[in-house]
Design a protein around this motif. Structure first.
Motif, PDB file in Angstrom:
ATOM      1  N   GLN A   1       4.246   1.665   2.147  1.00 25.28           N
ATOM      2  CA  GLN A   1       5.333   2.541   1.719  1.00 25.28           C
ATOM      3  C   GLN A   1       4.832   3.984   1.751  1.00 25.28           C
ATOM      4  OE1 GLN A   1       6.868   1.545  -2.147  1.00 25.28           O
ATOM      5  NE2 GLN A   1       8.838   2.446  -1.679  1.00 25.28           N
ATOM      6  N   VAL A   2       5.702   4.911   2.168  1.00 24.80           N
ATOM      7  CA  VAL A   2       5.292   6.299   2.396  1.00 24.80           C
ATOM      8  C   VAL A   2       6.233   7.275   1.689  1.00 24.80           C
ATOM      9  CG1 VAL A   2       4.665   7.976   4.177  1.00 24.80           C
ATOM     10  CG2 VAL A   2       4.614   5.530   4.717  1.00 24.80           C
ATOM     11  N   ASP A   3       5.673   8.355   1.154  1.00 23.65           N
ATOM     12  CA  ASP A   3       6.458   9.402   0.505  1.00 23.65           C
ATOM     13  C   ASP A   3       5.716  10.726   0.708  1.00 23.65           C
ATOM     14  OD1 ASP A   3       8.434  10.656  -0.992  1.00 23.65           O
ATOM     15  OD2 ASP A   3       7.876   9.726  -2.892  1.00 23.65           O
TER      16      ASP A   3
ATOM     17  N   SER B   1       3.925  18.122   4.783  1.00 19.84           N
ATOM     18  CA  SER B   1       3.936  16.779   4.186  1.00 19.84           C
ATOM     19  C   SER B   1       5.155  15.962   4.601  1.00 19.84           C
ATOM     20  CB  SER B   1       3.762  16.834   2.662  1.00 19.84           C
ATOM     21  OG  SER B   1       4.768  17.574   2.024  1.00 19.84           O
ATOM     22  N   PRO B   2       6.365  16.547   4.725  1.00 21.08           N
ATOM     23  CA  PRO B   2       7.455  15.719   5.232  1.00 21.08           C
ATOM     24  C   PRO B   2       7.263  15.348   6.703  1.00 21.08           C
ATOM     25  CG  PRO B   2       8.266  17.922   4.712  1.00 21.08           C
ATOM     26  CD  PRO B   2       6.846  17.841   4.248  1.00 21.08           C
ATOM     27  N   MET B   3       6.610  16.245   7.468  1.00 20.28           N
ATOM     28  CA  MET B   3       6.316  15.902   8.856  1.00 20.28           C
ATOM     29  C   MET B   3       5.373  14.694   8.891  1.00 20.28           C
ATOM     30  SD  MET B   3       4.707  18.166  11.986  1.00 20.28           S
ATOM     31  CE  MET B   3       6.087  19.322  12.106  1.00 20.28           C
ATOM     32  N   ALA B   4       4.333  14.724   8.070  1.00 14.94           N
ATOM     33  CA  ALA B   4       3.386  13.610   8.008  1.00 14.94           C
ATOM     34  C   ALA B   4       4.078  12.335   7.504  1.00 14.94           C
ATOM     35  CB  ALA B   4       2.202  13.968   7.120  1.00 14.94           C
ATOM     36  N   GLU B   5       4.936  12.476   6.503  1.00 16.03           N
ATOM     37  CA  GLU B   5       5.677  11.310   5.989  1.00 16.03           C
ATOM     38  C   GLU B   5       6.503  10.673   7.111  1.00 16.03           C
ATOM     39  OE1 GLU B   5       9.362  10.147   2.954  1.00 16.03           O
ATOM     40  OE2 GLU B   5       8.517  12.179   2.864  1.00 16.03           O
ATOM     41  N   ALA B   6       7.260  11.488   7.827  1.00 15.72           N
ATOM     42  CA  ALA B   6       8.135  10.973   8.885  1.00 15.72           C
ATOM     43  C   ALA B   6       7.333  10.353  10.026  1.00 15.72           C
ATOM     44  CB  ALA B   6       9.038  12.089   9.412  1.00 15.72           C
ATOM     45  N   VAL B   7       6.266  11.011  10.443  1.00 10.78           N
ATOM     46  CA  VAL B   7       5.427  10.490  11.527  1.00 10.78           C
ATOM     47  C   VAL B   7       4.763   9.184  11.103  1.00 10.78           C
ATOM     48  CG1 VAL B   7       3.285  10.923  12.818  1.00 10.78           C
ATOM     49  CG2 VAL B   7       5.037  12.697  12.687  1.00 10.78           C
ATOM     50  N   PHE B   8       4.241   9.155   9.879  1.00 10.71           N
ATOM     51  CA  PHE B   8       3.556   7.951   9.409  1.00 10.71           C
ATOM     52  C   PHE B   8       4.545   6.793   9.272  1.00 10.71           C
ATOM     53  CE2 PHE B   8       0.953   5.387   6.439  1.00 10.71           C
ATOM     54  CZ  PHE B   8      -0.198   5.307   7.205  1.00 10.71           C
ATOM     55  N   LYS B   9       5.726   7.061   8.740  1.00 12.34           N
ATOM     56  CA  LYS B   9       6.759   6.017   8.649  1.00 12.34           C
ATOM     57  C   LYS B   9       7.078   5.467  10.031  1.00 12.34           C
ATOM     58  CE  LYS B   9       9.381   7.245   4.506  1.00 12.34           C
ATOM     59  NZ  LYS B   9      10.626   7.846   3.979  1.00 12.34           N
ATOM     60  N   ASN B  10       7.163   6.365  11.009  1.00 11.35           N
ATOM     61  CA  ASN B  10       7.451   5.963  12.377  1.00 11.35           C
ATOM     62  C   ASN B  10       6.354   5.042  12.927  1.00 11.35           C
ATOM     63  OD1 ASN B  10       7.255   6.865  15.559  1.00 11.35           O
ATOM     64  ND2 ASN B  10       9.349   6.667  14.815  1.00 11.35           N
ATOM     65  N   LEU B  11       5.100   5.387  12.688  1.00  8.40           N
ATOM     66  CA  LEU B  11       3.984   4.541  13.127  1.00  8.40           C
ATOM     67  C   LEU B  11       4.010   3.187  12.425  1.00  8.40           C
ATOM     68  CD1 LEU B  11       0.979   7.065  13.183  1.00  8.40           C
ATOM     69  CD2 LEU B  11       2.134   6.042  15.152  1.00  8.40           C
ATOM     70  N   VAL B  12       4.276   3.211  11.127  1.00 13.21           N
ATOM     71  CA  VAL B  12       4.338   1.974  10.340  1.00 13.21           C
ATOM     72  C   VAL B  12       5.448   1.069  10.875  1.00 13.21           C
ATOM     73  CG1 VAL B  12       4.954   1.091   8.044  1.00 13.21           C
ATOM     74  CG2 VAL B  12       3.258   2.917   8.268  1.00 13.21           C
TER      75      VAL B  12
ATOM     76  N   ILE C   1       0.868  -1.169   0.000  1.00 13.03           N
ATOM     77  CA  ILE C   1       0.000   0.000   0.000  1.00 13.03           C
ATOM     78  C   ILE C   1       0.908   1.224   0.000  1.00 13.03           C
ATOM     79  CG2 ILE C   1      -1.699   1.302   1.328  1.00 13.03           C
ATOM     80  CD1 ILE C   1      -2.574  -1.535   2.400  1.00 13.03           C
ATOM     81  N   ASN C   2       0.676   2.115  -0.943  1.00 10.45           N
ATOM     82  CA  ASN C   2       1.515   3.304  -1.115  1.00 10.45           C
ATOM     83  C   ASN C   2       0.743   4.562  -0.733  1.00 10.45           C
ATOM     84  OD1 ASN C   2       3.973   2.103  -2.365  1.00 10.45           O
ATOM     85  ND2 ASN C   2       2.425   1.372  -3.801  1.00 10.45           N
ATOM     86  N   VAL C   3       1.361   5.354   0.163  1.00  7.74           N
ATOM     87  CA  VAL C   3       0.736   6.560   0.698  1.00  7.74           C
ATOM     88  C   VAL C   3       1.605   7.764   0.362  1.00  7.74           C
ATOM     89  CG1 VAL C   3       0.001   7.736   2.805  1.00  7.74           C
ATOM     90  CG2 VAL C   3      -0.263   5.241   2.615  1.00  7.74           C
TER      91      VAL C   3
ATOM     92  N   THR D   1      14.163  12.362   9.924  1.00  5.00           N
ATOM     93  CA  THR D   1      13.884  12.930   8.595  1.00  5.00           C
ATOM     94  C   THR D   1      15.052  12.623   7.652  1.00  5.00           C
ATOM     95  OG1 THR D   1      14.839  15.064   9.228  1.00  5.00           O
ATOM     96  CG2 THR D   1      12.449  14.815   9.482  1.00  5.00           C
ATOM     97  N   GLU D   2      15.887  11.704   8.065  1.00  3.97           N
ATOM     98  CA  GLU D   2      17.089  11.384   7.294  1.00  3.97           C
ATOM     99  C   GLU D   2      16.748  11.005   5.852  1.00  3.97           C
ATOM    100  OE1 GLU D   2      20.715   8.168   7.347  1.00  3.97           O
ATOM    101  OE2 GLU D   2      19.736   8.646   9.236  1.00  3.97           O
ATOM    102  N   GLY D   3      17.468  11.618   4.919  1.00  2.00           N
ATOM    103  CA  GLY D   3      17.322  11.311   3.499  1.00  2.00           C
ATOM    104  C   GLY D   3      16.126  11.972   2.822  1.00  2.00           C
ATOM    105  N   MET D   4      15.342  12.715   3.565  1.00  2.00           N
ATOM    106  CA  MET D   4      14.161  13.336   2.968  1.00  2.00           C
ATOM    107  C   MET D   4      14.534  14.631   2.236  1.00  2.00           C
ATOM    108  SD  MET D   4      11.429  12.687   6.080  1.00  2.00           S
ATOM    109  CE  MET D   4      10.103  13.546   5.280  1.00  2.00           C
ATOM    110  N   VAL D   5      14.051  14.763   1.007  1.00  3.34           N
ATOM    111  CA  VAL D   5      14.246  15.985   0.222  1.00  3.34           C
ATOM    112  C   VAL D   5      12.949  16.309  -0.512  1.00  3.34           C
ATOM    113  CG1 VAL D   5      16.743  15.771  -0.085  1.00  3.34           C
ATOM    114  CG2 VAL D   5      15.209  14.755  -1.753  1.00  3.34           C
TER     115      VAL D   5
END
Length: 157
Positions: free
Chosen positions: A36-38, A15-26, A2-4, A66-70
């Motif tokens: 998978q999150v982006d 959006s990067p805050m949401a990406e990082a938080v969601f990845k953390n929950l996952v 599932i891609n989010v 947030t490592e590697g996020m651009v």
């Protein structure tokens, strides 16, 4: 899988805050192999930039990386790649639909419509309130994860 995809105006604050938080929950729920999150922007202003220093600082407080996020811009091909395309505010949703050429597809939603708030996530780039944004993002991400698990029960058993 599932891609989010989380989308805001510049892809440096919300959006990067949401990406990082969601990845953390996952990760905490050991669902890395299933979700998978982006994140992306509707504008081209911050392509290649790291998240805003306020976003990085707020996430560090909660030990969220947030490592590697651009920053990157939303592309037409994202419509096919992602099962959930989440706009952080109503304006983002309108722009997403225009960019993707999908005026009314249910996979494109406003983030806090998944919660009782049913409002926009304020942009801390302008408000300066990264804590308010973080609190709303946490709530929205948990609601999204619960919704995904409910809607895709067969993939989580």
């Amino acid at each position: 899988m599932i891609n989010v995809l989380f989308v805001c105006l510049g892809n440096i604050c919300r959006s990067p805050m949401a990406e990082a938080v969601f990845k953390n929950l996952v990760e905490k729920e050991n669902l890395n192999e299933k979700i998978q999150v982006d994140s992306a922007a509707t504008s081209s202003w911050h392509i290649g930039d790291p998240p805003h220093k306020g976003t990085i600082s707020k996430l560090k407080e909660y030990n969220i990386s947030t490592e590697g996020m651009v920053g990157r811009q939303l592309e037409k091909t994202d419509y096919e790649k992602f099962d959930y395309i989440i706009g952080m505010d109503a304006s983002n949703v309108t722009n997403i639909r225009e960019i993707l050429g999908q005026p009314d597809h249910p996979k494109i939603i406003r983030f806090l419509d998944l919660t009782d708030h049913k409002k926009d996530v304020p942009d801390p780039y302008y408000t300066g309130d990264f804590q308010e944004t973080y609190d709303l993002v946490i709530e929205g991400c948990q609601a999204l994860l619960n919704s995904i698990k409910s809607n895709h029960e067969d993939q989580f058993n």
